[in-house]
Scaffold this motif. Structure first.
Motif, PDB file in Angstrom:
ATOM      1  N   ALA A  10       0.842  -1.195   0.000  1.00  0.00           N
ATOM      2  CA  ALA A  10       0.000   0.000   0.000  1.00  0.00           C
ATOM      3  C   ALA A  10       0.875   1.243   0.000  1.00  0.00           C
ATOM      4  N   ARG A  11       0.513   2.227  -0.818  1.00  0.00           N
ATOM      5  CA  ARG A  11       1.250   3.482  -0.842  1.00  0.00           C
ATOM      6  C   ARG A  11       0.994   4.226   0.469  1.00  0.00           C
ATOM      7  N   PRO A  12       2.009   4.899   0.993  1.00  0.00           N
ATOM      8  CA  PRO A  12       1.793   5.672   2.216  1.00  0.00           C
ATOM      9  C   PRO A  12       0.854   6.842   1.965  1.00  0.00           C
ATOM     10  N   ALA A  13       0.306   7.400   3.044  1.00  0.00           N
ATOM     11  CA  ALA A  13      -0.593   8.542   2.919  1.00  0.00           C
ATOM     12  C   ALA A  13       0.176   9.810   2.592  1.00  0.00           C
ATOM     13  N   VAL A  14       1.394   9.928   3.112  1.00  0.00           N
ATOM     14  CA  VAL A  14       2.214  11.121   2.889  1.00  0.00           C
ATOM     15  C   VAL A  14       3.632  10.697   2.530  1.00  0.00           C
ATOM     16  N   GLU A  15       4.166  11.297   1.480  1.00  0.00           N
ATOM     17  CA  GLU A  15       5.581  11.148   1.138  1.00  0.00           C
ATOM     18  C   GLU A  15       6.127  12.531   0.809  1.00  0.00           C
ATOM     19  N   ALA A  16       6.976  13.043   1.680  1.00  0.00           N
ATOM     20  CA  ALA A  16       7.636  14.331   1.437  1.00  0.00           C
ATOM     21  C   ALA A  16       9.114  14.072   1.210  1.00  0.00           C
ATOM     22  N   ARG A  17       9.666  14.716   0.203  1.00  0.00           N
ATOM     23  CA  ARG A  17      11.070  14.510  -0.147  1.00  0.00           C
ATOM     24  C   ARG A  17      11.747  15.855  -0.385  1.00  0.00           C
ATOM     25  N   GLY A  18      12.734  16.150   0.459  1.00  0.00           N
ATOM     26  CA  GLY A  18      13.512  17.373   0.274  1.00  0.00           C
ATOM     27  C   GLY A  18      12.698  18.645   0.362  1.00  0.00           C
ATOM     28  N   LEU A  19      11.666  18.634   1.202  1.00  0.00           N
ATOM     29  CA  LEU A  19      10.750  19.775   1.260  1.00  0.00           C
ATOM     30  C   LEU A  19      11.433  20.969   1.932  1.00  0.00           C
ATOM     31  N   THR A  20      11.500  22.068   1.213  1.00  0.00           N
ATOM     32  CA  THR A  20      12.134  23.292   1.694  1.00  0.00           C
ATOM     33  C   THR A  20      11.176  24.460   1.522  1.00  0.00           C
ATOM     34  N   ARG A  21      11.082  25.298   2.556  1.00  0.00           N
ATOM     35  CA  ARG A  21      10.256  26.506   2.477  1.00  0.00           C
ATOM     36  C   ARG A  21      11.024  27.655   3.108  1.00  0.00           C
ATOM     37  N   ARG A  22      10.929  28.832   2.484  1.00  0.00           N
ATOM     38  CA  ARG A  22      11.651  30.009   2.962  1.00  0.00           C
ATOM     39  C   ARG A  22      10.704  31.196   3.097  1.00  0.00           C
ATOM     40  N   TYR A  23      10.989  32.013   4.110  1.00  0.00           N
ATOM     41  CA  TYR A  23      10.343  33.306   4.250  1.00  0.00           C
ATOM     42  C   TYR A  23      11.445  34.356   4.244  1.00  0.00           C
ATOM     43  N   GLY A  24      11.592  35.050   3.126  1.00  0.00           N
ATOM     44  CA  GLY A  24      12.699  35.979   2.988  1.00  0.00           C
ATOM     45  C   GLY A  24      14.009  35.217   3.057  1.00  0.00           C
ATOM     46  N   PRO A  25      14.976  35.710   3.843  1.00  0.00           N
ATOM     47  CA  PRO A  25      16.269  35.014   3.931  1.00  0.00           C
ATOM     48  C   PRO A  25      16.243  33.801   4.855  1.00  0.00           C
ATOM     49  N   ARG A  26      15.142  33.611   5.563  1.00  0.00           N
ATOM     50  CA  ARG A  26      15.092  32.548   6.573  1.00  0.00           C
ATOM     51  C   ARG A  26      14.542  31.252   5.991  1.00  0.00           C
ATOM     52  N   THR A  27      15.269  30.153   6.197  1.00  0.00           N
ATOM     53  CA  THR A  27      14.795  28.836   5.778  1.00  0.00           C
ATOM     54  C   THR A  27      14.003  28.221   6.927  1.00  0.00           C
ATOM     55  N   ILE A  28      12.703  27.981   6.695  1.00  0.00           N
ATOM     56  CA  ILE A  28      11.825  27.433   7.727  1.00  0.00           C
ATOM     57  C   ILE A  28      11.855  25.906   7.698  1.00  0.00           C
ATOM     58  N   LEU A  29      11.776  25.321   6.510  1.00  0.00           N
ATOM     59  CA  LEU A  29      11.900  23.874   6.332  1.00  0.00           C
ATOM     60  C   LEU A  29      13.128  23.628   5.467  1.00  0.00           C
ATOM     61  N   ASP A  30      14.002  22.736   5.927  1.00  0.00           N
ATOM     62  CA  ASP A  30      15.291  22.542   5.279  1.00  0.00           C
ATOM     63  C   ASP A  30      15.429  21.100   4.791  1.00  0.00           C
ATOM     64  N   ARG A  31      14.976  20.851   3.572  1.00  0.00           N
ATOM     65  CA  ARG A  31      15.114  19.531   2.920  1.00  0.00           C
ATOM     66  C   ARG A  31      14.514  18.407   3.779  1.00  0.00           C
ATOM     67  N   VAL A  32      13.268  18.603   4.169  1.00  0.00           N
ATOM     68  CA  VAL A  32      12.584  17.660   5.056  1.00  0.00           C
ATOM     69  C   VAL A  32      12.113  16.435   4.277  1.00  0.00           C
ATOM     70  N   ASP A  33      12.367  15.259   4.839  1.00  0.00           N
ATOM     71  CA  ASP A  33      11.829  14.000   4.314  1.00  0.00           C
ATOM     72  C   ASP A  33      10.887  13.407   5.363  1.00  0.00           C
ATOM     73  N   LEU A  34       9.748  12.900   4.912  1.00  0.00           N
ATOM     74  CA  LEU A  34       8.821  12.255   5.851  1.00  0.00           C
ATOM     75  C   LEU A  34       7.874  11.333   5.103  1.00  0.00           C
ATOM     76  N   THR A  35       7.644  10.176   5.689  1.00  0.00           N
ATOM     77  CA  THR A  35       6.626   9.240   5.203  1.00  0.00           C
ATOM     78  C   THR A  35       5.660   8.951   6.340  1.00  0.00           C
ATOM     79  N   ILE A  36       4.360   9.040   6.062  1.00  0.00           N
ATOM     80  CA  ILE A  36       3.315   8.687   7.024  1.00  0.00           C
ATOM     81  C   ILE A  36       2.462   7.599   6.398  1.00  0.00           C
ATOM     82  N   GLY A  37       2.346   6.468   7.080  1.00  0.00           N
ATOM     83  CA  GLY A  37       1.571   5.358   6.550  1.00  0.00           C
ATOM     84  C   GLY A  37       0.081   5.604   6.621  1.00  0.00           C
TER      85      GLY A  37
END
Length: 249
Positions: A10-37
């Motif tokens: 079964a495919r997991p419900a969530v697959e995040a790979r290298g998730l990055t988010r920035r607000y201006g010069p600040r990196t809030i999420l830095d290459r986040v990986d996560l799997t949730i079944g």
């Protein structure tokens, strides 16, 4: 990886790979990986400003225009419950739950969902006539009536008093057991995370620094000891020192 009823992967419900988010010069999420079944209940802890809500909003598809990279895959059926119930004040409770509902018998499904959360007697009330706990019950009904495969909860009980919060936690566990969505709960409350989730994550400086499976022995005394160990480990990861723990013990 979990298998479905046919024995297929079964495919997991969530697959995040290298998730990055920035607000201006600040990196809030830095290459986040996560799997949730599928059907897994995950709690996300972190200090204020650590990126918890940013991560949840990204998975919900609510962060349009926020610079970043990476990818994520979630089910088509995703529901979100916020700290503010966000009920439309000009619509009665049942109309809030039914709003935008597709498929057969939307009114009946809305009424059934409200019955599940104990609001049968309040279906025709206006949102302003509800207590804070009742408003969050209505928000849960509005989310679960859509049969989500992924339920995202952003500190849904943070504004409630202690007793109402305990009741809402028990209700959430009951509803999740019935509907079986995957759940990601953002919370500041360590005890709430341990009590509700099968797995607890800690986000710090844009990365996950703890990913802990929550398992307890059956013996009551051993369970209490394990709870205390997990609680201390999570608090330390959030910057609470051993000296702080001794002062509040």
């Amino acid at each position: 990886m979990a298998q479905d009823s046919r024995g297929l992967i079964a495919r997991p419900a969530v697959e995040a790979r290298g998730l990055t988010r920035r607000y201006g010069p600040r990196t809030i999420l830095d290459r986040v990986d996560l799997t949730i079944g599928r059907g897994e209940f995950v709690a996300l802890l972190g200090r204020s400003g650590s990126g918890k809500s940013t991560f949840l909003r990204a998975l919900a598809g609510l962060d349009h225009g926020v610079p970043g990279e990476g990818s994520y895959d979630t089910p088509d059926a995703v529901s979100v419950v916020f700290q503010d119930a966000r009920l439309l004040p000009w619509k009665r409770v049942v109309d809030n739950v039914e709003l935008g509902l597709k498929g057969e018998q939307p009114r009946k499904r809305a009424l059934d969902a409200l019955a599940e959360v104990g609001l049968t007697q309040r279906v025709e009330a206006w949102p302003t006539q509800l207590s804070g706990g009742e408003q969050q019950r209505a928000a849960l009904a509005r989310s679960l009536v859509r049969s989500p495969d992924l339920l995202l909860l952003d500190e849904p009980f943070g504004a409630l008093d202690a007793l109402t919060r305990l009741r809402m936690q028990a209700l959430l566990l009951d509803l999740v057991a019935r509907h079986r969505p995957a759940v990601l709960l953002v919370t500041h409350d360590v005890d709430e995370a341990i009590h509700l989730a099968q797995r607890v994550l800690v986000l710090d400086q844009g990365r996950f620094i703890v990913d802990l499976q929550i398992e307890f022995p059956k013996d009551h005394a051993a369970r209490e000891m394990r709870f205390a160990e997990i609680r201390a480990e999570l608090l330390r990861s959030l910057g609470v020192t051993d000296a702080d723990l001794r002062r509040v013990a």
